[in-house]
Design a protein around this motif. Structure first.
Motif, PDB file in Angstrom:
ATOM      1  N   SER A  59       0.835  -1.199   0.000  1.00  0.00           N
ATOM      2  CA  SER A  59       0.000   0.000   0.000  1.00  0.00           C
ATOM      3  C   SER A  59       0.868   1.245   0.000  1.00  0.00           C
ATOM      4  N   PRO A  60       0.555   2.221  -0.852  1.00  0.00           N
ATOM      5  CA  PRO A  60       1.349   3.451  -0.868  1.00  0.00           C
ATOM      6  C   PRO A  60       1.009   4.394   0.280  1.00  0.00           C
ATOM      7  N   GLY A  61      -0.057   4.124   1.008  1.00  0.00           N
ATOM      8  CA  GLY A  61      -0.500   5.023   2.078  1.00  0.00           C
ATOM      9  C   GLY A  61      -1.914   5.512   1.822  1.00  0.00           C
ATOM     10  N   THR A  62      -2.449   6.265   2.774  1.00  0.00           N
ATOM     11  CA  THR A  62      -3.856   6.674   2.697  1.00  0.00           C
ATOM     12  C   THR A  62      -4.049   8.183   2.647  1.00  0.00           C
ATOM     13  N   THR A  63      -2.979   8.948   2.665  1.00  0.00           N
ATOM     14  CA  THR A  63      -3.124  10.407   2.595  1.00  0.00           C
ATOM     15  C   THR A  63      -3.434  10.813   1.165  1.00  0.00           C
ATOM     16  N   THR A 118       1.571  21.342  -6.790  1.00  0.00           N
ATOM     17  CA  THR A 118       2.102  21.876  -5.529  1.00  0.00           C
ATOM     18  C   THR A 118       1.187  21.639  -4.341  1.00  0.00           C
ATOM     19  N   ALA A 119      -0.031  21.166  -4.569  1.00  0.00           N
ATOM     20  CA  ALA A 119      -0.982  20.949  -3.478  1.00  0.00           C
ATOM     21  C   ALA A 119      -0.561  19.766  -2.622  1.00  0.00           C
ATOM     22  N   GLY A 120      -0.950  19.807  -1.346  1.00  0.00           N
ATOM     23  CA  GLY A 120      -0.741  18.691  -0.445  1.00  0.00           C
ATOM     24  C   GLY A 120       0.693  18.547   0.008  1.00  0.00           C
ATOM     25  N   PRO A 121       0.950  17.558   0.873  1.00  0.00           N
ATOM     26  CA  PRO A 121       2.305  17.368   1.386  1.00  0.00           C
ATOM     27  C   PRO A 121       3.200  16.684   0.356  1.00  0.00           C
ATOM     28  N   VAL A 122       4.499  16.793   0.569  1.00  0.00           N
ATOM     29  CA  VAL A 122       5.448  15.984  -0.190  1.00  0.00           C
ATOM     30  C   VAL A 122       5.269  14.537   0.251  1.00  0.00           C
ATOM     31  N   LEU A 123       5.170  13.619  -0.716  1.00  0.00           N
ATOM     32  CA  LEU A 123       4.878  12.219  -0.422  1.00  0.00           C
ATOM     33  C   LEU A 123       6.106  11.344  -0.658  1.00  0.00           C
ATOM     34  N   SER A 124       6.215  10.284   0.141  1.00  0.00           N
ATOM     35  CA  SER A 124       7.239   9.270  -0.119  1.00  0.00           C
ATOM     36  C   SER A 124       6.604   8.204  -1.021  1.00  0.00           C
ATOM     37  N   SER A 125       6.027   7.138  -0.438  1.00  0.00           N
ATOM     38  CA  SER A 125       5.264   6.203  -1.266  1.00  0.00           C
ATOM     39  C   SER A 125       4.074   6.928  -1.870  1.00  0.00           C
ATOM     40  N   VAL A 126       3.762   6.575  -3.118  1.00  0.00           N
ATOM     41  CA  VAL A 126       2.697   7.317  -3.787  1.00  0.00           C
ATOM     42  C   VAL A 126       2.044   6.448  -4.850  1.00  0.00           C
ATOM     43  N   GLU A 127       0.743   6.686  -5.048  1.00  0.00           N
ATOM     44  CA  GLU A 127       0.023   6.116  -6.181  1.00  0.00           C
ATOM     45  C   GLU A 127      -0.663   7.259  -6.907  1.00  0.00           C
ATOM     46  N   ILE A 128      -0.442   7.320  -8.210  1.00  0.00           N
ATOM     47  CA  ILE A 128      -0.977   8.397  -9.041  1.00  0.00           C
ATOM     48  C   ILE A 128      -1.939   7.775 -10.040  1.00  0.00           C
ATOM     49  N   LYS A 129      -3.157   8.279 -10.089  1.00  0.00           N
ATOM     50  CA  LYS A 129      -4.148   7.832 -11.057  1.00  0.00           C
ATOM     51  C   LYS A 129      -4.650   9.026 -11.850  1.00  0.00           C
ATOM     52  N   GLY A 130      -4.785   8.845 -13.137  1.00  0.00           N
ATOM     53  CA  GLY A 130      -5.319   9.912 -13.969  1.00  0.00           C
ATOM     54  C   GLY A 130      -5.608   9.404 -15.358  1.00  0.00           C
ATOM     55  N   SER A 131      -6.199  10.280 -16.163  1.00  0.00           N
ATOM     56  CA  SER A 131      -6.444   9.967 -17.567  1.00  0.00           C
ATOM     57  C   SER A 131      -5.634  10.924 -18.418  1.00  0.00           C
ATOM     58  N   VAL A 132      -4.998  10.389 -19.453  1.00  0.00           N
ATOM     59  CA  VAL A 132      -4.150  11.210 -20.315  1.00  0.00           C
ATOM     60  C   VAL A 132      -4.590  11.052 -21.760  1.00  0.00           C
ATOM     61  N   ARG A 133      -4.263  12.084 -22.541  1.00  0.00           N
ATOM     62  CA  ARG A 133      -4.584  12.064 -23.966  1.00  0.00           C
ATOM     63  C   ARG A 133      -3.500  12.807 -24.717  1.00  0.00           C
ATOM     64  N   GLY A 183      -0.849   8.727  -0.949  1.00  0.00           N
ATOM     65  CA  GLY A 183       0.449   8.238  -0.527  1.00  0.00           C
ATOM     66  C   GLY A 183       0.704   8.431   0.943  1.00  0.00           C
ATOM     67  N   THR A 184       1.986   8.415   1.287  1.00  0.00           N
ATOM     68  CA  THR A 184       2.440   8.595   2.659  1.00  0.00           C
ATOM     69  C   THR A 184       3.292   9.843   2.738  1.00  0.00           C
ATOM     70  N   PRO A 185       2.955  10.804   3.621  1.00  0.00           N
ATOM     71  CA  PRO A 185       3.773  12.017   3.713  1.00  0.00           C
ATOM     72  C   PRO A 185       5.217  11.692   4.063  1.00  0.00           C
ATOM     73  N   ALA A 186       6.127  12.446   3.439  1.00  0.00           N
ATOM     74  CA  ALA A 186       7.542  12.265   3.722  1.00  0.00           C
ATOM     75  C   ALA A 186       7.833  12.655   5.165  1.00  0.00           C
ATOM     76  N   ALA A 187       8.776  11.946   5.761  1.00  0.00           N
ATOM     77  CA  ALA A 187       9.143  12.232   7.153  1.00  0.00           C
ATOM     78  C   ALA A 187       9.802  13.596   7.258  1.00  0.00           C
TER      79      ALA A 187
END
Length: 688
Positions: free
Chosen positions: A489-493, A541-556, A684-688
């Motif tokens: 799991s990349p985290g829940t944030t 730039t929104a949100g915290p800097v993440l360590s583990s991360v999952e990115i979902k999106g649609s691209v064209r 993801g999980t915020p960086a320490a």
């Protein structure tokens, strides 16, 4: 590869019409016989080191630097006596027994045949293979292959090609005490074959493990005999009066062969026929390197090393003709082309009489390749897994590429003659500590010669468990389990307001539009000074800097995909303009900087995905139209696992491992064309 397009592509790969070609010469010669690449699997093998072997040396000293290995171990098998001992042959001469992971010399085969024994030149020369009679516990019989230099032996081959350079010799050994830790006993010669070249000798000998006492095939010995390197220019593999380029089947305890030292089973397809060798079981081979039986179905599968372009897996049955050198894979082969690159052609409309691969991949040489030279691609045949310890592998034929160490599988029930070839999946690997690795990561430590050359082989025990061998550093690993790559799991944030225009920092603001529901690169970027990296991207730039991360999106991609090198990128692990990762999703997988996973670390981009073959190809093209496509990127810095998925596929398009950047932000962009992003979700999980 887009999952929904895969069935369409695979339908084109029919063995009835040959594989489709991406490029053809004016005369119809095929330059890209299998355009699609193996599909990356989320299934990964866990490998635990099983044994390590001492340094050995060729005799005479090596000529070919590819033979410069720690130990030229060729396979591993269990001795069929219930003792649990494993047998491992080293081409340089020793037969090892392994007990509790510790090897010791059981027999020095090289010493028994000095000074004629020869292991210093051809890749398969020396003590090539060993197999044990199924009644070894009672009769003490086992069989070996070795090579001898023709110039220094007085022995005459039973069969020969013109201008013999070396002999391939089958011997029978009888142990006085089959339970002893070292060999004592006698041996006799069974069969001697003369070869006119330095390569493609007798590659494997074996007994059918699915045959039981009383079966017609019980105790018959199969011999995979290569063409001596001569079939590329002659028809020896099609000549049924000689054994070269054939799979033979003999009764080693019989006497009705021409030399009186073995028998010819009466059920062999050509037994008793005039002008045909009764020993032949199947024919039309170049280099029938490894074969095995599926213990669940009894089918015989053979891994066949190609000449010009095709690495094949064949389903072998009595009397089959696999075509070499009239055919290579599912293509017509030209033995005497006007242009040496024009070797493969479509099958003729009246094609008949040949069997074609049930799975295959091609060589994909680098641009400008000298087509008379070796690409460095060769299939390592394997086994259908029917063991108990690794249930996720059951029913899968596991094999690989012996040079670069890629490990593949196909579903055994997809490998059907006369049908669409089975999909080949490439598996990721983990070591016993849970670290993602490649075979060359495991095989290169301590390896002399080329550390990138794995020299991969496969073996099995009587329980059907799998082992992987590397000549490079003389080690064996056992498959002890499976994992799913990048499954943690990349985290829940969750990052909110990802599409708000104020939350994006683009490289060149004038080139971008932010509509609140889309991020649009409206104008192609331009190259910037400094390290080579994407021309244009915008960072979230929104949100915290993440360590583990999952990115979902649609691209064209907004530009015409008829232009082959269109692309978009997903940025992650972003720390600065010269420190980040990016996943490159492109219409083209033949250009080094396209369709891969890259790292920018205060230097020019570095390609890190496992799919790039090092020469010419990466993962199958990601985006082949102007529609929206769902993309998911997972980055787990603790292990370095990176996986890129497309359009809901359960299997990743691309994978990599890198631990350089343990945290960062995400972004979107391109190199030199325009595109769009929508529906972005970042967790993801915020960086320490």
């Amino acid at each position: 590869m887009l999952r929904r397009f895969l069935p369409v592509l695979l339908l084109l790969l029919s063995t009835l019409v040959g594989f489709p070609a991406a490029a053809r010469a004016a005369d119809g010669a095929i330059y890209d016989p299998i355009p699609t690449e193996p599909v990356t699997s989320r299934l990964a093998l866990v490998l635990s080191e099983y044994a390590s072997f001492p340094q050995s040396f060729t005799d005479p000293p090596l000529v070919d630097q590819r033979l410069n290995r720690v130990a030229r171990i060729n396979t591993i098998m269990e001795v069929p006596d219930g003792s649990g001992r494993r047998a491992v042959p080293d081409l340089n001469g020793n037969l090892y027994f392994v007990e509790n992971g510790v090897p010791h010399v059981y027999l020095d085969v090289a010493a028994a045949f000095q000074p004629e024994f020869f292991s210093g030149r051809g890749l398969g020369q020396g003590f090539g293979y060993v197999t044990f009679h199924p009644d070894f516990k009672r009769n003490g019989l086992f069989y070996t292959i070795h090579t001898e230099e023709a110039a220094i032996t007085a022995d005459v081959p039973d069969y020969r090609q013109a201008n013999v350079l070396y002999h391939g010799v089958i011997d029978e050994w009888k142990a006085t005490d089959p339970a002893a830790d070292t060999f004592a006993g006698t041996h006799r010669e069974v069969l001697r074959i003369g070869f006119g070249g330095q390569i493609h000798g007798i590659q494997e000998i074996n007994f059918n493990p699915t045959a039981r006492r009383g079966d017609a095939d019980y105790g018959n010995l199969y011999l995979a005999v290569g063409d001596g390197g001569q079939g590329v220019g002659n028809t020896d593999p099609q000549n049924l009066t000689m054994p070269h380029g054939k799979l033979l089947r003999i009764d080693p305890l019989g006497t009705n062969a021409p030399n009186g030292k073995y028998g010819i089973p009466p059920s062999n397809p050509f037994a008793g026929q005039p002008d045909r060798l009764g020993e032949i079981y199947a024919y039309g081979f170049r280099d029938p390197h490894r074969f095995s039986w599926d213990r669940g179905t009894g089918r015989l599968y053979l891994g066949h090393i190609g000449e010009h372009a095709i690495e094949s897996i064949y389903d072998v049955r009595p009397g089959d003709n696999f075509g070499w050198s009239d055919r290579e894979g599912a293509f017509r082969f030209d033995r005497a082309p006007a242009n040496p690159c024009d070797r493969l052609y479509p099958l003729p409309a009246d094609d008949a009489g040949y069997q074609y691969p049930v799975a295959a991949y091609d060589h994909n040489p680098q641009p400008g390749w000298n087509c008379t030279s070796d690409v460095g691609v060769a299939v390592a045949g394997g086994f259908v897994y029917r063991g108990r310890d690794v249930p996720a592998l059951r029913g899968k034929y596991v094999f690989g590429d012996l040079v670069n160490g890629w490990v593949f599988y196909t579903e055994a029930d997809e490998m059907r003659r006369g049908r669409t070839p089975a999909t080949i999946h490439r598996m990721n690997l983990f070591d016993a500590a849970g670290v993602p690795v490649r075979m060359r990561d495991l095989s290169s430590p301590g390896a002399p010669g080329d550390p990138n050359r794995v020299d991969l082989r496969f073996g099995t025990d009587t329980q059907g468990e799998l082992y992987l061998l590397a000549k490079a550093n003389g080690k064996i690993w056992k498959v002890t389990g499976t994992r799913t790559f990048a499954a943690a799991s990349p985290g829940t944030t969750r990052v909110h307001d990802t599409m708000r225009p104020a939350n994006w920092a683009p490289v060149t603001p004038s080139k971008w539009r932010f509509t609140g529901d889309k991020v649009i690169l409206a104008e192609a970027g331009t190259e910037r000074p400094g390290p080579r990296r994407p021309f244009e991207y915008a960072v979230l730039t929104a949100g915290p800097v993440l360590s583990s991360v999952e990115i979902k999106g649609s691209v064209r991609i907004d530009e015409p995909v008829e232009i082959s090198n269109r692309d978009v990128i997903i940025v992650f692990g972003y720390r600065s303009d010269t420190e980040f990762y990016y996943a490159h999703l492109s219409t083209d997988n033949t250009i080094y900087p396209h369709n891969g996973i890259f790292k920018v670390n205060n230097a020019d981009r570095e390609r890190i995905d496992y799919e790039w073959n090092g020469r010419s190809r990466g993962a199958n093209p990601a985006i082949v139209d102007r529609r929206w496509h769902d993309v998911r990127v997972t980055h787990l810095p603790a292990t370095g696992e990176i996986a890129v998925y497309l359009d809901g596929s359960k299997d990743p398009l691309m994978t990599a491992r890198d631990t350089t950047f343990g945290s960062g932000r995400v972004g979107f962009g391109s190199f030199d064309n325009i595109g769009r992003l929508r529906d972005l979700g970042v967790t993801g999980t915020p960086a320490a």
